[in-house]
Motif scaffolding. Structure first.
Motif, short mmCIF file in Angstrom:
data_model
loop_
_atom_site.label_atom_id
_atom_site.label_comp_id
_atom_site.label_asym_id
_atom_site.label_seq_id
_atom_site.Cartn_x
_atom_site.Cartn_y
_atom_site.Cartn_z
N TYR A 191 -4.15 -37.77 149.66
CA TYR A 191 -4.32 -39.09 150.26
C TYR A 191 -4.25 -38.99 151.78
O TYR A 191 -5.10 -39.52 152.51
N TRP A 192 -3.24 -38.30 152.28
CA TRP A 192 -3.06 -38.19 153.72
C TRP A 192 -4.11 -37.28 154.34
O TRP A 192 -4.51 -37.47 155.49
N THR A 245 -7.96 -39.39 152.73
CA THR A 245 -8.17 -40.84 152.74
C THR A 245 -7.62 -41.49 154.00
O THR A 245 -8.30 -42.27 154.65
N ALA A 246 -6.39 -41.16 154.34
CA ALA A 246 -5.77 -41.74 155.53
C ALA A 246 -6.41 -41.19 156.81
O ALA A 246 -6.69 -39.99 156.88
N LYS A 282 -4.97 -46.16 138.54
CA LYS A 282 -6.03 -45.43 139.22
C LYS A 282 -6.41 -46.03 140.57
O LYS A 282 -7.01 -45.34 141.40
N GLN A 283 -6.06 -47.28 140.80
CA GLN A 283 -6.34 -47.90 142.08
C GLN A 283 -5.23 -47.64 143.10
O GLN A 283 -5.37 -48.01 144.28
N SER A 284 -4.16 -47.01 142.68
CA SER A 284 -3.08 -46.66 143.61
C SER A 284 -3.53 -45.49 144.48
O SER A 284 -3.84 -44.41 143.97
N GLU A 285 -3.56 -45.69 145.78
CA GLU A 285 -3.98 -44.63 146.69
C GLU A 285 -2.88 -43.60 146.90
O GLU A 285 -3.15 -42.42 147.13
N ALA A 286 -1.63 -44.05 146.84
CA ALA A 286 -0.48 -43.17 147.00
C ALA A 286 0.75 -43.93 146.49
O ALA A 286 0.67 -45.13 146.19
N ARG A 296 1.58 -47.03 148.35
CA ARG A 296 0.62 -48.13 148.22
C ARG A 296 0.22 -48.28 146.74
O ARG A 296 -0.92 -48.07 146.36
N TYR A 306 -1.76 -35.06 144.72
CA TYR A 306 -2.39 -36.37 144.88
C TYR A 306 -1.88 -37.06 146.15
O TYR A 306 -2.66 -37.66 146.90
N GLU A 307 -0.57 -36.95 146.39
CA GLU A 307 0.01 -37.54 147.59
C GLU A 307 -0.52 -36.84 148.84
O GLU A 307 -0.86 -37.50 149.83
#
Length: 389
Positions: free
Chosen positions: A259-260, A263-264, A69-73, A76, A255-256
């Motif tokens: 992130y972009w 989050t990114a 769950k701590q994996s951002e992508a 990473r 989810y991927e």
């Protein structure tokens, strides 16, 4: 006939006003063109970003996927224990489970000896976790010690690997560890990595000596035929520890992308650039329409004195905005097609000019011009026939 006149005569007057001053027309069209190109490019880069983010996940062959769950992508990841993946085998609907190892590492160009970072994927060669033709062909050979496969869609800075393999130059270093390149596959670069390499899980551990087989980055689960992935996902969610996310194939792709997008910082930059392009275009078109109304204030007052209603002038302004949208969009679209091709050749990521994107940008530009017209209409209220005397 009345309905035709309701549209035709205001549009004809608007067109004549626009072409009366060619300098202002060129300036307004250029503003719309600039906004159009900027929006096209921002959307193109954004879509390219999302497509590249999913370049690896789309090639994965599995039904459910485990990620910390701590994996951002995927690029990473946070490792979790392999035993957590093995626990999924306790569900009778689970047919197979395989770990996937990921890490960024410097790759040494065979010719120039210059190092550049790429993504290294470690997997069981028998698992066929990626649906890649090059991997299928070299599946057995990949079991050999210190062997890898190279993504031929990687950036050219890594070297002309295909040509070098033909002349027998296949030895290089990854993370300062000597490896031999067996062959090529096709995956594609992303904003996270300029290239990709696939190797066996054992070779992965040799390239990264600080890693061990018990700490995995992604767990891939394959289900028995005819089983509902959503149902098994719910069952495994109750069985596995709470620090692990369980994704379906579509959820992993989303989810991927999220992130972009969220989050990114780069996702915000592209969105902000799109908004700024529309704002700049709106200001330019507004200034042109506002100035045009101000310069013809007496003419509008005369028409009002002749009995023309305020709605007629509103249609004139909106017709002007529509013409500007068309005149700016067409060359903007043509120019953007050329820029898309140029960008693809430089960033090595797809930037397709889809019909939906064309329609979206046109609606953006049309809305921008209509908004500018709406703001400029208030100047019409000051066109009073009494000012003529």
């Amino acid at each position: 006939m009345n309905s035709i006149a309701w549209f035709y005569f205001p549009a004809r007057l608007a067109w004549r006003q626009l072409i009366f001053d060619r300098t202002k027309l060129i300036a307004a069209t250029s503003g719309v063109l600039f906004a159009c190109v900027l929006v096209f490019m921002q959307l193109g880069f954004r879509d390219s970003l999302y497509a590249s983010a999913a370049s690896a996940p789309t090639k994965l062959s599995g039904d459910l996927f485990l990620m910390h769950k701590q994996s951002e992508a995927m690029w990473r990841p946070v490792q979790f224990k392999r035993s957590e993946l093995m626990r999924a085998l306790g569900n009778p609907a689970v047919a197979e489970v395989y770990p996937l190892y990921l890490a960024l590492a410097p790759f040494k160009n065979i010719e120039t000896q210059v190092k550049r970072t790429l993504m290294v994927y470690g997997l069981d060669p028998d698992s066929m976790l990626f649906d890649l033709e090059g991997l299928k062909i070299r599946q057995i050979e990949l079991r050999l010690k210190d062997t890898v496969l190279f993504d031929e869609f990687s950036r050219p800075e890594f070297g002309l690997i295909g040509h070098l393999l033909e002349v027998g130059r296949d030895v290089t270093e990854i993370n300062d560890y000597k490896v031999r390149i067996l062959g090529l596959f096709r995956m594609g670069v992303s904003f996270a990595a300029d290239g990709n390499v696939i190797t066996s899980d054992l070779n992965f551990m040799r390239i990264f000596p600080s890693r061990n087989l018990n700490d995995i980055d992604l767990g891939v689960i394959r289900l028995c035929p005819g089983v509902s992935a959503k149902q098994v996902q719910s069952e495994l969610d109750d069985r596995l520890n709470e620090f692990v996310n369980i994704f379906t194939y579509d959820e992993l792709l989303q989810y991927e992308k999220d992130y972009w997008a969220n989050t990114a910082p780069i996702g915000f930059i592209f969105g902000f650039g799109t908004v700024m392009g529309l704002v700049v275009g709106l200001v330019i078109v507004y200034q042109i329409l506002f100035t045009d109304i101000a310069n013809h204030r007496n003419e509008f007052a005369t028409l009002k004195a002749m009995g023309y209603e305020h709605g007629y002038f509103v249609r004139v302004v909106f017709a002007s905005a529509f013409f500007l949208a068309i005149l700016g969009f067409i060359p903007g679209y043509i120019f953007s097609v050329g820029l898309y091709q140029l960008a693809e050749s430089q960033i090595f990521m797809p930037m397709p000019m889809t019909l939906s994107k064309v329609m979206t940008v046109f609606m953006f530009i049309l809305s921008m011009c209509a908004t500018a017209g709406l703001l400029a209409i208030r100047k019409l209220k000051s066109a009073n026939p009494a000012d003529m005397f």
